[in-house]
Motif scaffolding. Sequence first.
Motif, PDB file in Angstrom:
ATOM      1  N   GLY A  88       0.803  -1.228   0.000  1.00 34.89           N
ATOM      2  CA  GLY A  88       0.000   0.000   0.000  1.00 34.89           C
ATOM      3  C   GLY A  88       0.830   1.269   0.000  1.00 34.89           C
ATOM      4  O   GLY A  88       0.474   2.251  -0.670  1.00 34.89           O
ATOM      5  N   THR A  89       1.952   1.254   0.711  1.00 31.42           N
ATOM      6  CA  THR A  89       2.807   2.440   0.753  1.00 31.42           C
ATOM      7  C   THR A  89       3.447   2.675  -0.618  1.00 31.42           C
ATOM      8  O   THR A  89       3.460   3.806  -1.133  1.00 31.42           O
ATOM      9  N   VAL A  90       3.926   1.608  -1.216  1.00 34.09           N
ATOM     10  CA  VAL A  90       4.511   1.707  -2.553  1.00 34.09           C
ATOM     11  C   VAL A  90       3.459   2.186  -3.563  1.00 34.09           C
ATOM     12  O   VAL A  90       3.732   3.025  -4.419  1.00 34.09           O
ATOM     13  N   ARG A  91       2.253   1.663  -3.437  1.00 33.25           N
ATOM     14  CA  ARG A  91       1.172   2.077  -4.346  1.00 33.25           C
ATOM     15  C   ARG A  91       0.973   3.591  -4.319  1.00 33.25           C
ATOM     16  O   ARG A  91       0.814   4.238  -5.361  1.00 33.25           O
ATOM     17  N   GLU A  92       0.976   4.179  -3.126  1.00 33.08           N
ATOM     18  CA  GLU A  92       0.796   5.633  -3.043  1.00 33.08           C
ATOM     19  C   GLU A  92       2.004   6.377  -3.605  1.00 33.08           C
ATOM     20  O   GLU A  92       1.866   7.406  -4.263  1.00 33.08           O
ATOM     21  N   LEU A  93       3.204   5.849  -3.359  1.00 30.06           N
ATOM     22  CA  LEU A  93       4.425   6.519  -3.835  1.00 30.06           C
ATOM     23  C   LEU A  93       4.500   6.560  -5.362  1.00 30.06           C
ATOM     24  O   LEU A  93       4.891   7.582  -5.939  1.00 30.06           O
ATOM     25  N   VAL A  94       4.134   5.457  -6.020  1.00 23.29           N
ATOM     26  CA  VAL A  94       4.296   5.425  -7.486  1.00 23.29           C
ATOM     27  C   VAL A  94       3.325   6.366  -8.199  1.00 23.29           C
ATOM     28  O   VAL A  94       3.438   6.589  -9.404  1.00 23.29           O
ATOM     29  N   ARG A  95       2.404   6.967  -7.445  1.00 21.52           N
ATOM     30  CA  ARG A  95       1.525   7.980  -8.048  1.00 21.52           C
ATOM     31  C   ARG A  95       2.277   9.284  -8.335  1.00 21.52           C
ATOM     32  O   ARG A  95       1.789  10.115  -9.104  1.00 21.52           O
ATOM     33  N   TYR A  96       3.442   9.446  -7.709  1.00 18.48           N
ATOM     34  CA  TYR A  96       4.225  10.665  -7.929  1.00 18.48           C
ATOM     35  C   TYR A  96       5.177  10.469  -9.118  1.00 18.48           C
ATOM     36  O   TYR A  96       6.082   9.632  -9.062  1.00 18.48           O
ATOM     37  N   LYS A  97       4.953  11.248 -10.168  1.00 16.15           N
ATOM     38  CA  LYS A  97       5.788  11.107 -11.378  1.00 16.15           C
ATOM     39  C   LYS A  97       7.236  11.489 -11.110  1.00 16.15           C
ATOM     40  O   LYS A  97       8.149  11.028 -11.784  1.00 16.15           O
ATOM     41  N   GLY A  98       7.448  12.370 -10.123  1.00 12.56           N
ATOM     42  CA  GLY A  98       8.810  12.831  -9.834  1.00 12.56           C
ATOM     43  C   GLY A  98       9.686  11.779  -9.173  1.00 12.56           C
ATOM     44  O   GLY A  98      10.917  11.895  -9.168  1.00 12.56           O
ATOM     45  N   ILE A  99       9.092  10.759  -8.614  1.00 11.11           N
ATOM     46  CA  ILE A  99       9.896   9.705  -7.980  1.00 11.11           C
ATOM     47  C   ILE A  99      10.555   8.845  -9.056  1.00 11.11           C
ATOM     48  O   ILE A  99       9.885   8.376  -9.983  1.00 11.11           O
ATOM     49  N   GLU A 100      11.890   8.688  -8.934  1.00  8.96           N
ATOM     50  CA  GLU A 100      12.631   7.954  -9.965  1.00  8.96           C
ATOM     51  C   GLU A 100      12.860   6.494  -9.585  1.00  8.96           C
ATOM     52  O   GLU A 100      12.888   5.623 -10.454  1.00  8.96           O
ATOM     53  N   GLY A 254      -2.787  17.569  -8.290  1.00 11.16           N
ATOM     54  CA  GLY A 254      -4.083  17.000  -8.656  1.00 11.16           C
ATOM     55  C   GLY A 254      -4.304  15.554  -8.221  1.00 11.16           C
ATOM     56  O   GLY A 254      -5.110  14.835  -8.817  1.00 11.16           O
ATOM     57  N   LEU A 255      -3.599  15.098  -7.195  1.00 18.25           N
ATOM     58  CA  LEU A 255      -3.790  13.720  -6.720  1.00 18.25           C
ATOM     59  C   LEU A 255      -5.067  13.617  -5.896  1.00 18.25           C
ATOM     60  O   LEU A 255      -5.302  14.433  -5.003  1.00 18.25           O
ATOM     61  N   LYS A 256      -5.888  12.632  -6.178  1.00 14.33           N
ATOM     62  CA  LYS A 256      -7.107  12.421  -5.409  1.00 14.33           C
ATOM     63  C   LYS A 256      -6.808  11.472  -4.257  1.00 14.33           C
ATOM     64  O   LYS A 256      -6.248  10.392  -4.440  1.00 14.33           O
ATOM     65  N   THR A 257      -7.180  11.873  -3.049  1.00 16.42           N
ATOM     66  CA  THR A 257      -6.940  11.055  -1.859  1.00 16.42           C
ATOM     67  C   THR A 257      -8.215  11.002  -1.029  1.00 16.42           C
ATOM     68  O   THR A 257      -9.034  11.915  -1.081  1.00 16.42           O
ATOM     69  N   LYS A 258      -8.346   9.949  -0.259  1.00 13.66           N
ATOM     70  CA  LYS A 258      -9.582   9.762   0.512  1.00 13.66           C
ATOM     71  C   LYS A 258      -9.453  10.283   1.941  1.00 13.66           C
ATOM     72  O   LYS A 258     -10.457  10.647   2.563  1.00 13.66           O
ATOM     73  N   TYR A 259      -8.248  10.284   2.484  1.00 13.49           N
ATOM     74  CA  TYR A 259      -8.036  10.756   3.861  1.00 13.49           C
ATOM     75  C   TYR A 259      -7.197  12.033   3.877  1.00 13.49           C
ATOM     76  O   TYR A 259      -7.608  13.052   4.395  1.00 13.49           O
ATOM     77  N   TYR A 260      -6.016  11.964   3.260  1.00 13.10           N
ATOM     78  CA  TYR A 260      -5.089  13.095   3.292  1.00 13.10           C
ATOM     79  C   TYR A 260      -5.624  14.293   2.530  1.00 13.10           C
ATOM     80  O   TYR A 260      -6.223  14.161   1.456  1.00 13.10           O
ATOM     81  N   ASN A 261      -5.399  15.483   3.069  1.00 10.76           N
ATOM     82  CA  ASN A 261      -5.535  16.732   2.327  1.00 10.76           C
ATOM     83  C   ASN A 261      -4.623  17.737   3.009  1.00 10.76           C
ATOM     84  O   ASN A 261      -4.046  17.444   4.072  1.00 10.76           O
ATOM     85  N   THR A 262      -4.465  18.890   2.416  1.00  9.05           N
ATOM     86  CA  THR A 262      -3.455  19.818   2.937  1.00  9.05           C
ATOM     87  C   THR A 262      -3.889  20.468   4.257  1.00  9.05           C
ATOM     88  O   THR A 262      -3.032  20.956   4.996  1.00  9.05           O
ATOM     89  N   ASP A 263      -5.167  20.441   4.565  1.00  9.44           N
ATOM     90  CA  ASP A 263      -5.600  20.906   5.896  1.00  9.44           C
ATOM     91  C   ASP A 263      -5.241  19.875   6.972  1.00  9.44           C
ATOM     92  O   ASP A 263      -4.752  20.216   8.046  1.00  9.44           O
ATOM     93  N   ILE A 264      -5.509  18.617   6.664  1.00 13.78           N
ATOM     94  CA  ILE A 264      -5.234  17.577   7.664  1.00 13.78           C
ATOM     95  C   ILE A 264      -3.729  17.360   7.820  1.00 13.78           C
ATOM     96  O   ILE A 264      -3.271  16.923   8.884  1.00 13.78           O
TER      97      ILE A 264
END
Lengths: 282, 282
Positions: A88-100, A254-264
């Motif tokens: 699950g952690t890897v799944r969220e990370l690979v959503r970032y295009k900047g990660i090489e 523009g990443l869609k998340t169910k829990y995280y947001n910049t306020d939380i």
Amino acid sequence: MELWFTEEQTDNVRFSIKVKEHLFTGKSDFQQVDVFDTDEFGKVLAIDGLFMVTEKDEFVYHDMITHVAMATNPQIKNVLVIGGGDGGTVRELVRYKGIEHIDFVEIDGLVIKASREYLPITACGMDDERVDILVQDGIEFIKGKENVYDLIIVDSTDPIGPGEGLFTYEFYENCKKALTENGILINQNESPYYEGNAKEMKRAHKKIKEVFPISEVYQYILPTYPSGHWLFGFASKKLHPVRDFKPEVWNSLGLKTKYYNTDIHVGAFALPTYVREMLDSE
Amino acid sequence: MELWFTEEQTDNVRFSIKVKEHLFTGKSDFQQVDVFDTDEFGKVLAIDGLFMVTEKDEFVYHDMITHVAMATNPQIKNVLVIGGGDGGTVRELVRYKGIEHIDFVEIDGLVIKASREYLPITACGMDDERVDILVQDGIEFIKGKENVYDLIIVDSTDPIGPGEGLFTYEFYENCKKALTENGILINQNESPYYEGNAKEMKRAHKKIKEVFPISEVYQYILPTYPSGHWLFGFASKKLHPVRDFKPEVWNSLGLKTKYYNTDIHVGAFALPTYVREMLDSE
């Protein structure tokens, strides 16, 4: 017939869920791995009788273990994940295009195998071409690494069994060496509520605080973990998770998340007074 | 012999705690009231088989139901508490010297009686001379009141049984009329996690939002309630809980609290994205 799975959260507290089917059971050199199918939580992965991941609320854990660091430093390119065999952690990370590149180091191949088979919801990111899956001990793996990773995520179980060595001074020192100048360490930092967890929470924070100039703790609500009140640690040499946070940069991704947001992101660092006092007392 | 008390949190989820002694059981016209003594949670008050108050974590609930409003408007003088027969909410209120009067309206005298006998930790504030204890139905009590209270706290059970009428348009309209210009309504706003609670959470917020110009929701972590993830509503005609909040004023009062602080006041309004979406969808 009714089948129920019960976790003994403490000697005096039990959390039980109704099970539709016991899909998998297996024993590795390290631990007992089980997968259940349930009406309330979907598929559930348990290790040594403790809830690790459920389809219903894994998003809470995986959002909070990844996005707080990634939003603090959107320039992160090279990542090490230790543990988190469900993927699950890897799944969220690979959503970032900047990660090489991601080194994904899990000691127990059985957790990866069971997750690939029964939890594609979390395992799905493992096949990204930027991910190297290394079935080995993260404690050994990190020794001698210098200035390599922009982010290290310690996605560990409790400090009992294979997770124990991930809660030591030596390990945290090695993480610090392995991190780049702007590097961030995120660790599973236990819970303040039940005595056993609170003791480990304080011990982990005390050690990390002595090793890193910046060491903060943030909370999230995971209903299938004991008490629901859980913490991650954020440590670094330079970057502060709130003072150096630029919400507009993360929001522009523009990443869609169910829990995280910049306020939380910011709100999660506001801890209850009793938790603050426990952490500061060490 | 081992004695365990189990709450059925949903049809598929059970939370069980080991009991040292079943101290009290009684049945009123409204509900079944029980008090247990336990190693893990101290004394526990249960109503109709559901956890209401435990000595271990009642401070979370009572801090968050009172101090957010009191810190938003430290000028509050006249207060109405509906429900909360254990007394914990009143106990926190009477710590404010500026409060002149509290009408404490609880429908069930048995809850007050059991709390006075077994839970002095929460019942202790009831004897303050500014408190009028009124054993009657809050729904009837509030009818016809105009411009009387600076703060109304609806410290209710779930919207089943005697709590049901506290979740209606008519009741919220009557609260609005009973409030002064700067008045604040705080309500027990259920939980986003399990389907049954989430439905009531959305319904309550939808109604309050239609009645009050300002209607926000904030979260707290109460491990002995289902999922641990619970919410209060903050509604008012004028005051906003974050924009009109002056932390330095509350901090100058020097009140010691175990959960609430002025950082968590703001942080609690930062909700997970899925909760925000559920609330906005109504």
